[in-house]
Design an enzyme around this catalytic site. Structure first.
Site, short mmCIF file in Angstrom:
data_model
loop_
_atom_site.label_atom_id
_atom_site.label_comp_id
_atom_site.label_asym_id
_atom_site.label_seq_id
_atom_site.Cartn_x
_atom_site.Cartn_y
_atom_site.Cartn_z
N CYS A 114 -9.38 26.88 11.14
CA CYS A 114 -10.46 26.20 11.85
C CYS A 114 -10.23 26.18 13.36
CB CYS A 114 -10.69 24.81 11.26
SG CYS A 114 -12.36 24.23 11.59
N SER A 134 0.85 -1.19 0.00
CA SER A 134 0.00 0.00 0.00
C SER A 134 0.88 1.24 0.00
CB SER A 134 -0.90 -0.01 1.23
OG SER A 134 -0.11 0.07 2.39
N LYS A 181 13.90 -5.33 -8.38
CA LYS A 181 13.37 -6.68 -8.45
C LYS A 181 11.95 -6.69 -9.03
CE LYS A 181 16.64 -9.14 -6.75
NZ LYS A 181 17.32 -10.00 -7.73
N PRO A 231 7.97 -9.46 -7.29
CA PRO A 231 6.71 -9.12 -6.61
C PRO A 231 5.66 -8.57 -7.58
CG PRO A 231 8.59 -8.25 -5.38
CD PRO A 231 9.13 -8.79 -6.67
N HIS A 248 -11.67 26.00 6.00
CA HIS A 248 -10.37 25.41 5.64
C HIS A 248 -9.95 25.90 4.25
CE1 HIS A 248 -9.89 22.46 8.91
NE2 HIS A 248 -11.22 22.42 8.91
N GLU A 300 -9.75 4.99 -9.22
CA GLU A 300 -8.70 4.41 -8.39
C GLU A 300 -9.35 3.47 -7.38
OE1 GLU A 300 -6.59 7.33 -6.07
OE2 GLU A 300 -5.66 5.79 -4.84
N GLU A 326 -7.20 25.74 2.85
CA GLU A 326 -6.25 24.83 2.21
C GLU A 326 -6.94 23.84 1.27
OE1 GLU A 326 -7.08 24.83 5.39
OE2 GLU A 326 -7.21 22.82 6.26
N1 GLN Z 1 -12.70 20.89 16.87
C1 GLN Z 1 -13.21 22.08 16.26
C2 GLN Z 1 -14.68 21.96 15.94
O1 GLN Z 1 -15.21 20.91 15.84
C3 GLN Z 1 -12.42 22.45 15.02
C4 GLN Z 1 -12.50 21.46 13.92
C5 GLN Z 1 -11.44 21.61 12.88
O2 GLN Z 1 -10.41 22.24 13.10
N2 GLN Z 1 -11.65 21.03 11.71
O3 GLN Z 1 -15.35 22.96 15.77
#
Ligand code: GLN
Length: 581
Positions: free
Chosen positions: A407, A15, A189, A192, A558, A143, A560
């Site tokens: 968050c 994996s 090799k 596998p 978030h 996938e 990101e």
């Molecule tokens: N624990 C926090 C909440 O539930 C923040 C969650 C997080 O950072 N994704 O609100």
């Protein structure tokens, strides 16, 4: 329904061989040949989604616009394809059985016997077709999680077999395999991999491609060996060596002419399009030499002797995307929140806690933070490491070190400010301290019900929600004029964005929020909430004015999750710019 062409990717030998990056890269090179492509992930576990699993089991939980909590590979697909995907593109054994059983209960089989084969694989095929239709995809890359030879993904392999038997010209099966190396410069090799192909054979499948993962490139001799022993065209044995950046993989695949080979097998001709923009990105990645040093204060999870930093994949990628656009070499440092815990207790004069914490953790000096150009406090849950993180935020605030909170990071920044600047001693989140005198972070009433009813699956505040960004703020400057700013008048009116406001949509995953009872007090003490929900109930972005701190910002969402290599997230970009100063 017009069905797509299918490319299935399975893993052999072990994996973690990089099926996700391989699938995303194949999707990318076919997109670059002018085809509408989509990528689908199948996870073999019985959990209906990834939301209820803890990070040691699963690493990062990625969240899509529609709120799906899924595998981090979905993040790779979005980043490589530069488009948003939906829950239709993710399935697990649990979700397949769940929908099949729901159909059976609704008498949709008209009294027929519903069987594991063919009904489970047919349900899988139905889901794949639906996802492709939704995305208007001409080619679907699917996938299949796990490794060939294990019991759990056998029904998914059966779905591949059923499709391949019916229309072989529409299906390509690729095996991502691993070639171990004996000693440092020893030979790669192939045995596998040969066994992995045999195992596929015994499931009635013959792979069309082998993507040979290894520390180094594959030589001709090894290619010949795999081709000869596994019944594969020699040109369809593709070298997939370790790379410095995952974004190089599509270019490497193209060096072996992979898109051409796949299109030929699928009876398709390349359309006009190219990988120029992507190649320019990779060039930029290699040419960035001046470092930007970013610290991430997180919790680290260990399995046996190994520590996993897997839960922060999207944060790492977002830092990289932003750094590359500024021609900086991202240097990411892991700081363990636990290590700051006893120092934090010492600061607060808590003797008992100091000795208790010292037993496990190291004592870190906060001045260590000054060697970083910027520090990120990412999302998280629970009480471990919390006081350490709060004390780190204090230090960053007081010493004017660029800070980005994500968050939980924003919730902790609120707590820090409440305690140290707004006179609310002992302020806390009720997630950690139910009895705090100042519950500045608290659960919403609708969430309380979920918890008391033990309704934990997919019940957090999940997926994309609108927020209004106020002029004159760091966030405003960051978002303005980017693809994130929603210009559509109908949407702006719908969410009551004023003529000077910005409207954005960002992805969430949390239960707790800034408690409305304390907002006025916090604002009066100097904290700025520059992003709020359209109904003004929820605080979405927190910051300090630029004249007080060069960059102190945090988001309840978030950011990101939506950053892309070709389109880095504006807040990360601003953060990196501040860090460069
Ligand atoms: N624990 C926090 C909440 O539930 C923040 C969650 C997080 O950072 N994704 O609100």
């Amino acid at each position: 329904m017009k069905t797509p062409k299918y490319i299935f990717i399975v893993g052999g030998v072990m994996s973690g061989v990089g099926k996700g990056i391989a699938s995303a890269s194949i999707a990318k090179i076919l997109q670059a040949k002018g085809y509408e492509t989509t990528a689908i992930k199948i996870d073999p576990y019985v959990n209906v989604d990834a939301g209820t699993m803890n990070p040691t089991e699963h690493g990062e939980v990625f969240v899509l616009d529609d709120g799906m909590e899924c595998d981090q590979d979905m993040g790779n697909y979005e980043r490589f394809l530069n488009k948003n995907l939906s829950s239709a593109n993710y399935m697990t054994t649990g979700s397949v059985y769940l929908s099949l059983i729901q159909k059976e209960r609704a008498l949709q089989f008209g009294g027929k016997n519903v069987e594991v084969v063919p009904h489970v694989p047919l349900e899988v095929i139905g889901k794949i077709n639906k996802a492709a239709e939704k995305e208007k995809a001409e080619i679907a890359i699917i996938e299949i999680g796990g490794t060939v030879g294990e019991y759990q993904n056998i029904l998914f392999l059966e779905a591949v077999r059923m499709l391949k038997i019916k229309s072989p010209q529409d299906v390509v099966l690729g095996l991502v395999s691993y070639l171990p190396q004996q000693g440092d410069a020893g030979e790669l090799k192939t045995k596998p991999t040969q066994y992995a192909v045999r195992t596929l054979n015994s499931a009635g499948l013959q792979p069309d491609l082998v993507l040979a993962r290894a520390g180094v490139s594959l030589d001709e001799k090894r290619k010949e060996k795999i081709a000869f022993n596994c019944n594969i065209d020699e040109n369809a044995v593709i070298s997939a060596p370790d790379v410095e950046s995952i974004y190089e993989v599509p270019l490497n695949f193209e060096r072996d002419k992979l898109s051409e080979i796949i299109l030929k097998k699928l009876n398709l001709k390349p359309k006009k399009k190219d990988l120029k923009e992507w190649a320019a990105l990779v060039k930029k990645i290699h040419s960035a030499k001046t470092p930007v040093k970013i610290g991430i204060v997180g919790k680290y999870f260990s399995t046996g002797k190994f520590v996993l930093a897997d839960s922060y994949i999207s944060v790492i990628e977002a830092i990289k995307h932003a750094a590359y656009t500024q021609n900086r070499k991202p240097e990411i440092h892991w700081l363990n929140a636990d290590d700051f815990e006893s120092s934090a207790a010492e600061l607060r004069g808590l003797k008992r806690e100091i000795t208790r914490k010292n037993k496990t953790g190291l004592r870190k000096d906060f001045s260590e933070l000054e060697q970083y150009d910027g520090v990120i406090i990412p999302g998280g849950f629970g009480s471990r490491g919390i006081e350490g993180k709060i004390a780190v935020i204090s230090h960053l605030r007081e010493n004017k070190i660029p800070f980005l909170g994500l968050c939980y990071g924003m919730q902790l920044a609120t707590i820090e400010y409440a305690r140290n600047k707004a006179g609310m001693e002992g302020a806390h989140t009720t997630e950690v301290d139910k009895k705090t005198k100042y519950p500045v972070i608290d659960i919403l009433p609708e969430q309380k019900k979920n918890l008391t009813e033990k309704n934990f699956g997919a019940t957090m505040r999940l997926g994309a929600y609108p927020a209004i960004v106020k002029p004159g703020s760091i966030a405003y400057g960051a978002y303005r004029g980017t693809a994130w700013e929603v210009k559509d008048k109908k949407l702006r009116d719908k969410y009551g964005a004023g003529p000077k406001d910005l409207l954005i949509f960002e992805r969430h995953r949390h239960r707790y929020e800034v408690n409305p009872l304390y907002i006025d007090n916090l604002i009066d003490s100097g904290l700025v909430y520059s992003g709020i929900s359209p109904d003004q109930r929820l605080m979405e972005i927190l910051e300090l004015p630029k004249k007080i701190h060069p960059f102190f910002a945090a988001t309840q969402f978030h950011p990101e999750l939506k950053s892309r290599p070709l389109d880095p997230h504006p807040l990360f970009k601003e953060f990196i710019k501040a860090a460069m100063k």
